[in-house]
Design a protein around this motif. Structure first.
Motif, short mmCIF file in Angstrom:
data_model
loop_
_atom_site.label_atom_id
_atom_site.label_comp_id
_atom_site.label_asym_id
_atom_site.label_seq_id
_atom_site.Cartn_x
_atom_site.Cartn_y
_atom_site.Cartn_z
N TYR A 29 0.83 -1.21 0.00
CA TYR A 29 0.00 0.00 0.00
C TYR A 29 0.87 1.27 0.00
O TYR A 29 0.60 2.25 -0.71
CB TYR A 29 -0.91 -0.02 1.23
N SER A 30 1.97 1.24 0.74
CA SER A 30 2.87 2.38 0.80
C SER A 30 3.55 2.61 -0.54
O SER A 30 3.72 3.76 -1.00
CB SER A 30 3.93 2.17 1.89
N TYR A 35 4.10 5.81 -5.49
CA TYR A 35 4.11 5.79 -6.95
C TYR A 35 3.10 6.80 -7.51
O TYR A 35 3.39 7.54 -8.45
CB TYR A 35 3.78 4.38 -7.44
N GLU A 36 1.94 6.84 -6.91
CA GLU A 36 0.92 7.78 -7.36
C GLU A 36 1.36 9.24 -7.12
O GLU A 36 1.09 10.12 -7.92
CB GLU A 36 -0.40 7.52 -6.62
N ALA A 37 2.04 9.46 -6.00
CA ALA A 37 2.47 10.82 -5.67
C ALA A 37 3.56 11.32 -6.60
O ALA A 37 3.68 12.51 -6.85
CB ALA A 37 2.95 10.87 -4.22
N LEU A 38 4.39 10.44 -7.13
CA LEU A 38 5.52 10.84 -7.99
C LEU A 38 5.21 10.74 -9.47
O LEU A 38 6.12 10.81 -10.30
CB LEU A 38 6.73 9.97 -7.66
#
Length: 236
Positions: A29-30, A35-38
């Motif tokens: 999950y982390s 990945y979504e944030a970058l």
């Protein structure tokens, strides 16, 4: 030796399995969140360290400092002062012009009065002659409620003429008699063609503005001369 599967061992295995599963789920999950944030972040096209290096090289070769000449500074200062003076003079001229326009707009009667005075001045001199004696009115000026006439008498006849100025007759446009006094005119006019100048004062003409007066003078005591002048304008 015989292995015995007890409830304690079973509980331990269950706890370890739960911990491993929870750790794995947390890691997955982390990773997904990171990945979504970058997603919107990309690698720079150039290396920042190269820019720093090129900046250091440029600083190693600084441009030569050239001081401004004193003459150039003084010239700029003088030009600035002249421009300020010209701007101030222009504003002052505009204010004076505007003030003059306002005054002429507020007092248009001044221009009318000047025009009337000019027209009246063109009517003079007024002159009459009888039996060689000439009476001339050179000008008329209104001052202090009285009309002052600049007059001249001349005798081109054969004999002297006497005058009694109490017989001087002045009338307004309606034929009303007005009082008049003389100053500088001779009681006897010799036959030598000389001009004798004086004044006739007609008081109380302030309420006669715009009218025309008439004047009549005769000799004394014979009363044979008829020196009459009409259309004498009264203006301020």
């Amino acid at each position: 030796m015989k292995f015995t599967f007890t409830p304690t061992i079973a509980l331990s295995i269950v706890l370890v399995s739960v911990m491993l599963g929870a750790g794995t789920a947390t890691g997955v999950y982390s990773y997904k969140m990171g990945y979504e944030a970058l997603k919107g972040v990309s690698q720079p096209d150039t290396n920042p360290t190269q820019k720093l290096a090129s900046g250091k090289k440029a600083s190693l070769n600084p441009q030569e400092f050239v001081p401004v000449k004193e003459k150039d500074i003084l010239k700029k200062v003088n030009d600035y002062i002249k421009n300020q003076k010209n701007a101030s003079s222009s504003k002052k001229a505009q204010k004076e012009a505007s003030k003059g326009d306002k005054q002429s707009a507020v007092n248009p009667s001044d221009d009318q009065a000047a025009s009337q005075n000019s027209q009246v001045a063109q009517k003079f001199p007024l002159q009459v002659e009888d039996q060689g004696v000439t009476l001339e009115i050179a000008n008329a000026i209104e001052q202090g409620g009285s009309l002052f006439l600049d007059v001249a008498l001349k005798n081109n006849g054969q004999k002297a003429v006497q005058f009694l100025y109490s017989f001087l007759e002045v009338k307004d446009s309606q034929g009303n008699a007005l009082s008049a006094t003389t100053d500088g005119l001779p009681a006897q006019l010799p036959p030598n063609g000389e001009n004798f100048r004086g004044k006739i004062q007609i008081p109380g003409t302030s309420n006669l503005e715009g009218q025309q007066l008439s004047l009549r003078l005769t000799d004394y005591p014979a009363q044979k001369l008829q020196l009459s002048i009409a259309n004498i304008p009264v203006v301020r």
